[in-house]
Design an enzyme around this catalytic site. Sequence first.
Site, short mmCIF file in Angstrom:
data_model
loop_
_atom_site.label_atom_id
_atom_site.label_comp_id
_atom_site.label_asym_id
_atom_site.label_seq_id
_atom_site.Cartn_x
_atom_site.Cartn_y
_atom_site.Cartn_z
N GLY A 46 0.87 -1.13 0.14
CA GLY A 46 0.01 0.04 -0.02
C GLY A 46 0.82 1.32 0.01
O GLY A 46 2.07 1.32 0.24
N GLN A 51 3.00 10.02 1.43
CA GLN A 51 4.45 9.51 1.49
C GLN A 51 5.19 10.03 0.32
O GLN A 51 6.36 9.73 0.34
CB GLN A 51 4.24 7.98 1.61
CG GLN A 51 3.68 7.38 2.77
CD GLN A 51 3.60 5.94 2.65
OE1 GLN A 51 2.43 5.33 2.32
NE2 GLN A 51 4.57 5.09 3.13
N CYS A 91 6.49 -0.04 7.29
CA CYS A 91 6.15 1.01 6.22
C CYS A 91 7.37 1.37 5.56
O CYS A 91 8.38 1.57 5.70
CB CYS A 91 6.03 2.23 7.43
SG CYS A 91 5.16 3.55 6.54
N LEU A 92 6.82 1.75 4.07
CA LEU A 92 8.02 2.28 3.31
C LEU A 92 8.62 3.65 3.66
O LEU A 92 9.72 3.87 3.35
CB LEU A 92 7.29 2.73 1.79
CG LEU A 92 6.87 1.47 1.07
CD1 LEU A 92 6.35 1.76 -0.21
CD2 LEU A 92 7.91 0.27 0.75
N HIS A 133 -3.75 1.81 8.14
CA HIS A 133 -2.51 2.43 8.06
C HIS A 133 -2.28 3.54 6.99
O HIS A 133 -1.95 4.53 7.52
CB HIS A 133 -1.65 1.19 7.74
CG HIS A 133 0.13 1.46 7.43
ND1 HIS A 133 1.00 0.76 8.34
CD2 HIS A 133 0.48 2.21 6.56
CE1 HIS A 133 2.17 1.45 8.02
NE2 HIS A 133 1.78 2.26 6.73
N GLU A 134 -3.13 3.28 6.07
CA GLU A 134 -2.98 4.16 4.92
C GLU A 134 -3.62 5.52 5.08
O GLU A 134 -3.27 6.88 5.06
CB GLU A 134 -3.46 3.61 3.55
CG GLU A 134 -2.68 2.63 3.12
CD GLU A 134 -1.04 2.43 3.07
OE1 GLU A 134 -0.58 3.75 2.98
OE2 GLU A 134 -0.55 1.56 3.11
N HIS A 137 -1.53 7.58 7.54
CA HIS A 137 -0.71 8.70 6.66
C HIS A 137 -1.53 9.99 6.13
O HIS A 137 -0.88 10.85 6.30
CB HIS A 137 -0.30 7.72 5.35
CG HIS A 137 0.86 7.07 5.72
ND1 HIS A 137 2.06 7.32 6.23
CD2 HIS A 137 1.08 5.70 5.60
CE1 HIS A 137 2.77 6.41 6.41
NE2 HIS A 137 2.29 5.30 5.83
#
Length: 165
Positions: A46, A51, A91-92, A133-134, A137
Site C-alpha cells: 500500500g 508518502q 512502512c515504506l 495504516h494508509e 498517513h
Amino acid sequence: MAILEVLHFPDPHLRTKAKPVKQVDNAIRQLVDDMFETVYKAPAIGLAATQVNVHKQIVVIDLSEEQNQPLCFINPKIMSSGGVQTVEEGCLSIPGIFEKIERPEHIIVEALNYKGESFTLKTDGLLAVCIQHEVDHLVGKLFVDYLSSLKRQRIRKKLFKQKKR
Ligand code: GNR
Ligand code: NI
C-alpha cells in the site's frame, strides 16, 4: 508513468494533513498510476499520497502476490470499526522497522474509486489493517506513533544511522 520518491521518517512532511480530492480527473488518475508503479516496484502492499509528498487524500493498495488486484481509495472515510487484531506492520517511510500494532479487526470504509464513483467496502484482516495504516498517513500519523516514545526515539536513531552509511 513514473516511480515517485518516498519520504522517510522523521521527515516533517509526513505529518501534513491531506486535503480531499475535489474532482477525480486525469491528473489524479495519472498520480494514482504513478503511485501503483511505485508500490509495485518497492514492492509493498500500500501507499498513501502523503508518502510521496502529495497532500491529497489518495491511497493505493494491492495485497495480491501477482500485483493484479489494485484497489484505489480517494477521500477514504472509515465509517465504523470493531474488534481487535494485532499484526506486524512495516512502512515504506520507516524502512527496515517491523512492529506488532493493535488495531480494529473489521472496518467499513467509504471512498471514491478511480472513476470518481462512490463505493463502500466492508472488510477485515490484513486489508482492514492496511486501509487503516494508509488512512493514518493521510492525517499525518505513522505506526510508530502507537509505540512508546522510547521505542520511537530508538527507531529514529536507527534510521539516522542507516542513512549515514
Ligand atoms: O508494504 C506495507 N506492508 C504493510 C504490512 C503490514 C501493515 C501495513 C503495511 S503498509 C506497507 C506499505 C506502506 O508503508 N504503506 O503506507
Ligand atoms: Ni506506511
